[in-house]
Scaffold this motif. Structure first.
Motif, PDB file in Angstrom:
ATOM      1  N   MET B   1      55.047  42.800  29.745  1.00  0.00           N
ATOM      2  CA  MET B   1      54.437  42.358  31.006  1.00  0.00           C
ATOM      3  C   MET B   1      53.024  42.933  31.149  1.00  0.00           C
ATOM      4  O   MET B   1      52.804  44.098  30.866  1.00  0.00           O
ATOM      5  N   ILE B   2      52.096  42.070  31.552  1.00  0.00           N
ATOM      6  CA  ILE B   2      50.721  42.524  31.777  1.00  0.00           C
ATOM      7  C   ILE B   2      50.439  42.434  33.276  1.00  0.00           C
ATOM      8  O   ILE B   2      50.558  41.354  33.867  1.00  0.00           O
ATOM      9  N   ILE B   3      50.134  43.584  33.851  1.00  0.00           N
ATOM     10  CA  ILE B   3      49.901  43.622  35.293  1.00  0.00           C
ATOM     11  C   ILE B   3      48.479  44.101  35.539  1.00  0.00           C
ATOM     12  O   ILE B   3      48.083  45.136  34.999  1.00  0.00           O
ATOM     13  N   PHE B   4      47.731  43.318  36.290  1.00  0.00           N
ATOM     14  CA  PHE B   4      46.405  43.826  36.644  1.00  0.00           C
ATOM     15  C   PHE B   4      46.035  43.496  38.074  1.00  0.00           C
ATOM     16  O   PHE B   4      46.465  42.484  38.632  1.00  0.00           O
ATOM     17  N   ASP B   5      45.256  44.392  38.613  1.00  0.00           N
ATOM     18  CA  ASP B   5      44.791  44.259  39.993  1.00  0.00           C
ATOM     19  C   ASP B   5      43.399  44.883  40.001  1.00  0.00           C
ATOM     20  O   ASP B   5      43.267  46.103  40.020  1.00  0.00           O
ATOM     21  N   GLU B  24      50.556  39.212  37.598  1.00  0.00           N
ATOM     22  CA  GLU B  24      51.545  39.731  36.644  1.00  0.00           C
ATOM     23  C   GLU B  24      51.817  38.610  35.656  1.00  0.00           C
ATOM     24  O   GLU B  24      52.168  37.499  36.042  1.00  0.00           O
ATOM     25  N   ILE B  25      51.626  38.892  34.383  1.00  0.00           N
ATOM     26  CA  ILE B  25      51.762  37.864  33.347  1.00  0.00           C
ATOM     27  C   ILE B  25      52.852  38.289  32.367  1.00  0.00           C
ATOM     28  O   ILE B  25      52.801  39.408  31.839  1.00  0.00           O
ATOM     29  N   PRO B  26      53.831  37.418  32.101  1.00  0.00           N
ATOM     30  CA  PRO B  26      54.885  37.805  31.144  1.00  0.00           C
ATOM     31  C   PRO B  26      54.325  37.975  29.732  1.00  0.00           C
ATOM     32  O   PRO B  26      53.448  37.209  29.313  1.00  0.00           O
ATOM     33  N   ALA B  27      54.827  38.969  29.017  1.00  0.00           N
ATOM     34  CA  ALA B  27      54.403  39.189  27.629  1.00  0.00           C
ATOM     35  C   ALA B  27      54.801  37.984  26.787  1.00  0.00           C
ATOM     36  O   ALA B  27      55.842  37.358  27.018  1.00  0.00           O
ATOM     37  N   GLY B  28      53.975  37.649  25.826  1.00  0.00           N
ATOM     38  CA  GLY B  28      54.276  36.545  24.910  1.00  0.00           C
ATOM     39  C   GLY B  28      53.960  35.172  25.475  1.00  0.00           C
ATOM     40  O   GLY B  28      54.272  34.157  24.841  1.00  0.00           O
ATOM     41  N   SER B  29      53.331  35.139  26.643  1.00  0.00           N
ATOM     42  CA  SER B  29      53.024  33.828  27.242  1.00  0.00           C
ATOM     43  C   SER B  29      51.564  33.435  27.001  1.00  0.00           C
ATOM     44  O   SER B  29      50.747  34.253  26.592  1.00  0.00           O
ATOM     45  N   THR B  60      47.964  47.455  33.451  1.00  0.00           N
ATOM     46  CA  THR B  60      49.091  47.983  32.683  1.00  0.00           C
ATOM     47  C   THR B  60      49.528  46.918  31.693  1.00  0.00           C
ATOM     48  O   THR B  60      49.723  45.757  32.065  1.00  0.00           O
ATOM     49  N   VAL B  61      49.632  47.303  30.421  1.00  0.00           N
ATOM     50  CA  VAL B  61      50.059  46.355  29.390  1.00  0.00           C
ATOM     51  C   VAL B  61      51.308  46.910  28.715  1.00  0.00           C
ATOM     52  O   VAL B  61      51.262  47.990  28.116  1.00  0.00           O
ATOM     53  N   ASN B  62      52.398  46.179  28.853  1.00  0.00           N
ATOM     54  CA  ASN B  62      53.692  46.601  28.296  1.00  0.00           C
ATOM     55  C   ASN B  62      53.987  48.071  28.623  1.00  0.00           C
ATOM     56  O   ASN B  62      54.275  48.883  27.735  1.00  0.00           O
ATOM     57  N   ASN B  63      53.879  48.393  29.891  1.00  0.00           N
ATOM     58  CA  ASN B  63      54.176  49.728  30.441  1.00  0.00           C
ATOM     59  C   ASN B  63      53.179  50.822  30.043  1.00  0.00           C
ATOM     60  O   ASN B  63      53.410  51.993  30.321  1.00  0.00           O
ATOM     61  N   THR B  64      52.091  50.452  29.359  1.00  0.00           N
ATOM     62  CA  THR B  64      51.059  51.444  29.048  1.00  0.00           C
ATOM     63  C   THR B  64      49.882  51.219  29.995  1.00  0.00           C
ATOM     64  O   THR B  64      49.425  50.089  30.152  1.00  0.00           O
ATOM     65  N   ILE B  65      49.433  52.323  30.605  1.00  0.00           N
ATOM     66  CA  ILE B  65      48.302  52.189  31.535  1.00  0.00           C
ATOM     67  C   ILE B  65      47.006  52.141  30.719  1.00  0.00           C
ATOM     68  O   ILE B  65      46.684  53.061  29.980  1.00  0.00           O
ATOM     69  N   TRP B  66      46.269  51.058  30.840  1.00  0.00           N
ATOM     70  CA  TRP B  66      44.975  50.913  30.160  1.00  0.00           C
ATOM     71  C   TRP B  66      43.843  51.356  31.086  1.00  0.00           C
ATOM     72  O   TRP B  66      42.827  51.855  30.639  1.00  0.00           O
TER      73      TRP B  66
END
Lengths: 223, 209
Positions: B1-5, B24-29, B60-66
């Motif tokens: 999951m890719i989450i950004f704000d 929020e964007i699902p991974a692999g989409s 946050t990308v796949n639970n890692t904070i960027w």
């Protein structure tokens, strides 16, 4: 005819150019990356030798490296080095005097490259050093050649700075431009003419070689 | 999951506007981003890649904070290692097609596979200046894929391709993305483009002033 002033001049120009390539590339890169007041001040200081009378620069270098004061005294006391009236002193003066000729063209070339080139490299996982050597530097080769040639040619023609810090010691600090002046002072116009012709020839070949090498890269070696 | 704000100031023609976006964007989409010129589509991609810093935000990308500006966390573009296809390609003029891919990846088999996908095998020794616009664009796509990124950001990636080449390339890319589980963001200014390919779309309208 004594050819040692010509050989000494060529040696001085070659060493100065190599040293300035090593010093100038990272400084030009650093200056090209962003603008800040601190960088502007550093850039102004680097540019000063372009506009400052060479004798003024030479005078202050003579004061700074005099074995009686400050840095010069410290260098003599700690490392037993004397820069005034020596060949290493000429190198130091030439490096400072020709700094803008090396840094200016390289900095401009780096600024003209699209920022997306470096950005593309970063997204491939490459650090700044890898990006500089593999992406940026190969794409400004023509400007680096121009800068190196201008530095070499400019060092060949130095007079005021080298006279102030080096004096006129045959075989040690007596470069071609000083030998010309010396010959004229002694009314030896044949020697003055020969030194001048050789300097003219070397400088002309140096400058025209940049035009030839950069034929497809730039309209003028000064671009 | 890719989450950004994120919240990012955009400077254009002396006007200050603000890009605000939270998703929020699902991974692999596959996500299509579209909207008018100057809306901040490219800026959004650059913020995600770490090439541009937002005023405020969290990614946050796949639970890692960027990125987390509140806690002054921002990992470098080198660590994020997204695949990025630049709008104007950003190809390296000093490198051949092969060298572009070798610079990104050390796997000869993978490089051959990429060249086949982009139909650039016979141009491997050519530098960008000798490639057509379409070939340059394909090379930019291949270079971005070379690192096998988990997140691929593409800025107008198919604009210079002819319709047949575009259809074929997209088909091959879809297979590859599915196999590698790549999350893809594709920027396009054309609302009709990429119909049937993306899983979701984001409209970025003119930013707030």
């Amino acid at each position: 005819m004594d050819l040692s002033p010509i050989l000494l001049t060529l040696k001085l120009a070659a060493i100065t150019t190599v040293l300035l390539l090593l010093i100038g590339l990272p400084i030009a890169w650093w200056l090209s990356k962003s603008r800040s007041i601190f960088k502007l001040i550093i850039e102004a200081i680097i540019t000063m030798p372009l506009v400052l009378p060479p004798s003024v620069l030479g005078f202050y270098l003579l004061l700074a490296f005099s074995p009686q004061h400050g840095i010069g005294k410290w260098l003599r006391d700690v490392f037993d080095i004397q820069l005034v009236f020596s060949f290493p002193g000429l190198i130091l003066a030439s490096v400072i005097y020709s700094l803008p000729f090396m840094i200016g063209p390289i900095k401009s070339a780096l600024q003209q490259l699209s920022p997306s080139l470096a950005q593309a490299s970063y997204t491939l996982g490459k650090n700044e050093r890898q990006t500089f050597f593999h992406v940026l530097l190969p794409n400004i080769r023509a400007s680096v050649l121009t800068a190196a040639t201008l530095t070499f040619a400019h060092t060949l023609g130095e007079f005021g700075v080298v006279l102030m810090i080096g004096g006129n010691i045959p075989g040690v600090t007596r470069v071609a431009s000083i030998a010309v002046y010396d010959a004229v002072e002694n009314q030896d116009y044949t020697a003055a003419n020969l030194y001048s012709l050789i300097l003219f020839g070397i400088t002309f070949i140096t400058v025209i070689s940049v035009f030839v090498f950069n034929k497809y890269k730039a309209k003028s070696p000064l671009e | 999951m890719i989450i950004f704000d994120i919240e990012k100031n955009l400077n254009s023609h002396n006007n200050l506007s603000v890009l605000k976006i939270a998703l929020e964007i699902p991974a692999g989409s596959i996500t299509k981003i579209y909207g008018p010129s100057g809306a901040g589509k490219t800026t959004l991609l650059k913020v995600i890649a770490g090439l541009s810093k937002p005023e405020k935000g969290r990614i946050t990308v796949n639970n890692t904070i960027w990125l987390d500006t509140a806690n002054t966390i921002s990992i470098s573009p080198q660590e994020r290692k997204v695949g990025f296809v630049f709008q104007h390609y950003a190809l390296f003029p000093n490198m051949t097609v092969q060298q572009h891919l070798s610079f990104a990846a050390n796997d000869e088999t993978w490089i051959k596979e990429l060249l086949a996908i982009g139909k650039l095998e016979s141009f491997a020794d050519q530098k960008p200046e000798y490639l057509s616009g379409g070939q340059q664009q394909r090379l930019a796509i291949l270079r971005a894929l070379a690192t096998k990124p988990t997140l691929l950001l593409m800025d107008e990636p198919f604009s210079a391709l002819d319709p047949d080449m575009k259809t074929e390339l997209i088909r091959e890319l879809q297979i590859l993305w599915k196999k590698q589980g790549t999350t893809v963001f594709i920027v396009s200014h054309n609302p009709q483009e990429l119909a049937g390919i993306f899983d979701q779309e984001i409209l970025i309208e003119s930013p707030c002033r």
